[in-house]
Scaffold this motif. Structure first.
Motif, PDB file in Angstrom:
ATOM      1  N   GLN A 204      -9.869  28.433 -10.777  1.00  9.43           N
ATOM      2  CA  GLN A 204      -8.731  29.341 -10.867  1.00  9.43           C
ATOM      3  C   GLN A 204      -7.516  28.561 -11.367  1.00  9.43           C
ATOM      4  O   GLN A 204      -6.831  27.889 -10.611  1.00  9.43           O
ATOM      5  CB  GLN A 204      -8.430  29.955  -9.504  1.00  9.43           C
ATOM      6  CG  GLN A 204      -9.533  30.862  -8.994  1.00  9.43           C
ATOM      7  CD  GLN A 204      -9.256  31.377  -7.597  1.00  9.43           C
ATOM      8  OE1 GLN A 204      -8.656  30.689  -6.770  1.00  9.43           O
ATOM      9  NE2 GLN A 204      -9.705  32.588  -7.309  1.00  9.43           N
ATOM     10  N   GLY A 205      -7.273  28.635 -12.680  1.00 10.42           N
ATOM     11  CA  GLY A 205      -6.140  27.937 -13.269  1.00 10.42           C
ATOM     12  C   GLY A 205      -6.361  26.463 -13.492  1.00 10.42           C
ATOM     13  O   GLY A 205      -5.478  25.770 -13.999  1.00 10.42           O
TER      14      GLY A 205
ATOM     15  N   GLN B 153     -13.358  27.422  -7.585  1.00 14.33           N
ATOM     16  CA  GLN B 153     -13.560  28.679  -8.301  1.00 14.33           C
ATOM     17  C   GLN B 153     -12.977  28.670  -9.710  1.00 14.33           C
ATOM     18  O   GLN B 153     -12.963  29.708 -10.375  1.00 14.33           O
ATOM     19  CB  GLN B 153     -12.935  29.825  -7.497  1.00 14.33           C
ATOM     20  CG  GLN B 153     -13.534  29.972  -6.108  1.00 14.33           C
ATOM     21  CD  GLN B 153     -12.918  31.113  -5.326  1.00 14.33           C
ATOM     22  OE1 GLN B 153     -12.930  32.270  -5.764  1.00 14.33           O
ATOM     23  NE2 GLN B 153     -12.360  30.797  -4.170  1.00 14.33           N
TER      24      GLN B 153
ATOM     25  N   MET C  61      -9.149  26.717  -5.431  1.00 11.55           N
ATOM     26  CA  MET C  61      -8.884  26.901  -6.859  1.00 11.55           C
ATOM     27  C   MET C  61      -9.788  26.006  -7.705  1.00 11.55           C
ATOM     28  O   MET C  61     -10.302  26.434  -8.737  1.00 11.55           O
ATOM     29  CB  MET C  61      -7.404  26.646  -7.150  1.00 11.55           C
ATOM     30  CG  MET C  61      -6.493  27.712  -6.535  1.00 11.55           C
ATOM     31  SD  MET C  61      -4.723  27.364  -6.686  1.00 11.55           S
ATOM     32  CE  MET C  61      -4.455  27.875  -8.392  1.00 11.55           C
TER      33      MET C  61
ATOM     34  N   TYR D 149      -0.257  34.022  -7.390  1.00 11.13           N
ATOM     35  CA  TYR D 149      -1.699  34.046  -7.119  1.00 11.13           C
ATOM     36  C   TYR D 149      -2.219  35.479  -7.083  1.00 11.13           C
ATOM     37  O   TYR D 149      -3.281  35.789  -7.626  1.00 11.13           O
ATOM     38  CB  TYR D 149      -1.973  33.335  -5.790  1.00 11.13           C
ATOM     39  CG  TYR D 149      -3.420  33.062  -5.501  1.00 11.13           C
ATOM     40  CD1 TYR D 149      -4.028  31.877  -5.918  1.00 11.13           C
ATOM     41  CD2 TYR D 149      -4.198  33.971  -4.781  1.00 11.13           C
ATOM     42  CE1 TYR D 149      -5.354  31.605  -5.641  1.00 11.13           C
ATOM     43  CE2 TYR D 149      -5.523  33.708  -4.498  1.00 11.13           C
ATOM     44  CZ  TYR D 149      -6.102  32.530  -4.941  1.00 11.13           C
ATOM     45  OH  TYR D 149      -7.418  32.281  -4.663  1.00 11.13           O
ATOM     46  N   LYS D 150      -1.460  36.371  -6.453  1.00  3.61           N
ATOM     47  CA  LYS D 150      -1.882  37.767  -6.318  1.00  3.61           C
ATOM     48  C   LYS D 150      -1.910  38.498  -7.652  1.00  3.61           C
ATOM     49  O   LYS D 150      -2.635  39.480  -7.806  1.00  3.61           O
ATOM     50  CB  LYS D 150      -0.978  38.491  -5.322  1.00  3.61           C
ATOM     51  CG  LYS D 150      -1.183  38.027  -3.888  1.00  3.61           C
ATOM     52  CD  LYS D 150      -0.140  38.577  -2.945  1.00  3.61           C
ATOM     53  CE  LYS D 150      -0.253  40.070  -2.762  1.00  3.61           C
ATOM     54  NZ  LYS D 150       0.708  40.561  -1.736  1.00  3.61           N
ATOM     55  N   ARG D 151      -1.125  38.015  -8.616  1.00  2.00           N
ATOM     56  CA  ARG D 151      -1.184  38.634  -9.951  1.00  2.00           C
ATOM     57  C   ARG D 151      -2.079  37.816 -10.900  1.00  2.00           C
ATOM     58  O   ARG D 151      -2.045  38.002 -12.104  1.00  2.00           O
ATOM     59  CB  ARG D 151       0.213  38.825 -10.524  1.00  2.00           C
ATOM     60  CG  ARG D 151       0.990  37.570 -10.856  1.00  2.00           C
ATOM     61  CD  ARG D 151       2.268  37.888 -11.653  1.00  2.00           C
ATOM     62  NE  ARG D 151       2.942  36.677 -12.053  1.00  2.00           N
ATOM     63  CZ  ARG D 151       3.969  36.130 -11.405  1.00  2.00           C
ATOM     64  NH1 ARG D 151       4.444  36.712 -10.302  1.00  2.00           N
ATOM     65  NH2 ARG D 151       4.523  35.007 -11.846  1.00  2.00           N
ATOM     66  N   TYR D 152      -2.878  36.923 -10.313  1.00  2.00           N
ATOM     67  CA  TYR D 152      -3.861  36.112 -11.047  1.00  2.00           C
ATOM     68  C   TYR D 152      -3.214  35.134 -12.027  1.00  2.00           C
ATOM     69  O   TYR D 152      -3.856  34.687 -12.978  1.00  2.00           O
ATOM     70  CB  TYR D 152      -4.876  37.005 -11.779  1.00  2.00           C
ATOM     71  CG  TYR D 152      -5.592  37.948 -10.853  1.00  2.00           C
ATOM     72  CD1 TYR D 152      -6.587  37.510  -9.991  1.00  2.00           C
ATOM     73  CD2 TYR D 152      -5.247  39.300 -10.810  1.00  2.00           C
ATOM     74  CE1 TYR D 152      -7.226  38.377  -9.119  1.00  2.00           C
ATOM     75  CE2 TYR D 152      -5.874  40.178  -9.942  1.00  2.00           C
ATOM     76  CZ  TYR D 152      -6.866  39.711  -9.096  1.00  2.00           C
ATOM     77  OH  TYR D 152      -7.486  40.581  -8.237  1.00  2.00           O
ATOM     78  N   ASP D 153      -1.972  34.786 -11.777  1.00  2.00           N
ATOM     79  CA  ASP D 153      -1.308  33.759 -12.571  1.00  2.00           C
ATOM     80  C   ASP D 153      -1.515  32.434 -11.829  1.00  2.00           C
ATOM     81  O   ASP D 153      -0.616  31.918 -11.156  1.00  2.00           O
ATOM     82  CB  ASP D 153       0.178  34.083 -12.722  1.00  2.00           C
ATOM     83  CG  ASP D 153       0.888  33.133 -13.689  1.00  2.00           C
ATOM     84  OD1 ASP D 153       0.266  32.114 -14.084  1.00  2.00           O
ATOM     85  OD2 ASP D 153       2.049  33.400 -14.019  1.00  2.00           O
ATOM     86  N   PHE D 154      -2.714  31.909 -11.970  1.00  3.26           N
ATOM     87  CA  PHE D 154      -3.089  30.747 -11.170  1.00  3.26           C
ATOM     88  C   PHE D 154      -2.339  29.483 -11.576  1.00  3.26           C
ATOM     89  O   PHE D 154      -2.066  28.624 -10.738  1.00  3.26           O
ATOM     90  CB  PHE D 154      -4.600  30.522 -11.267  1.00  3.26           C
ATOM     91  CG  PHE D 154      -5.403  31.672 -10.744  1.00  3.26           C
ATOM     92  CD1 PHE D 154      -5.224  32.136  -9.449  1.00  3.26           C
ATOM     93  CD2 PHE D 154      -6.338  32.312 -11.552  1.00  3.26           C
ATOM     94  CE1 PHE D 154      -5.959  33.198  -8.962  1.00  3.26           C
ATOM     95  CE2 PHE D 154      -7.080  33.378 -11.079  1.00  3.26           C
ATOM     96  CZ  PHE D 154      -6.888  33.828  -9.778  1.00  3.26           C
TER      97      PHE D 154
END
Length: 202
Positions: free
Chosen positions: A62-63, A60, A57, A27-32
């Protein structure tokens, strides 16, 4: 970070804790997508923190595709277990009508539960509801209670706004009402947290 701390607060099992941590790293590296893969089993097995973040998620995109109905479903699962931020988000959805049909009574119910759990923004919102009588019977003592609590717990933004609202409210209250409200503030204790759900997946 809140996410990492929450894993230990909830007492996740060893395997589940590792999956949570792997999801957090993703999540912190935006790999949702990778985060979702790790967190979905935890959420399915009842972990309220990952349920809340699945709601985030979907809200927003996110993934996953933007889906407020799905967001509300995951928020509700977490909220029903006592997750205060999920309760607050659910209240906002009932207020706005995004993802749920507008329902002022449900909005107040979830605001109340979040506020009772110590959520400062919910306290401030609920205090103003009581001050105006929006969705509840007007009650200046209850308004004072929640605004005073929010003012001391809300930090720079929420605390400042609640303090401003409280000063305006005081002009409308009698000395007896203020005294009663102050006693309630002194006696108030947050609702005990829901029992930890030690999510465990095979």
């Amino acid at each position: 970070m809140y996410l990492l701390a929450a894993a230990f607060v909830l007492g996740l099992s060893g395997a589940a804790e590792a999956e949570f941590a792997d999801g957090l790293t993703a999540y912190k590296r935006y790999d949702f997508a990778a985060a979702l893969e790790e967190w979905q089993p935890l959420a399915d097995h009842g972990d309220q923190v990952t349920q809340f973040y699945l709601g985030e998620m979907y809200r927003q995109a996110q993934g996953v595709s933007y889906d407020m109905t799905e967001a509300s479903r995951w928020y509700r699962k977490a909220a029903e277990q006592g997750h205060a931020e999920a309760q607050f988000q659910l209240a906002e959805m009932y207020e706005s009508g995004y993802g749920l049909d507008p329902d002022p009574a449900q909005a107040v119910q979830w605001l109340t539960r979040a506020a009772e759990g110590g959520h400062a923004a919910a306290m401030q919102r609920l205090g103003n509801r009581y001050a105006t009588g929006e969705g509840v019977n007007q009650d200046l003592v209850q308004a004072h209670l929640w605004l005073a609590l929010a003012a001391t717990r809300g930090g720079d933004v929420v605390g400042f706004l609640a303090g401003t609202d409280l000063r305006r409210l005081l002009d409308r209250m009698s000395p007896a009402e203020i005294s009663k409200a102050n006693r309630l503030v002194e006696q108030w204790q947050p609702r005990p947290a829901a029992p930890a759900n030690a999510a465990s997946v095979g």
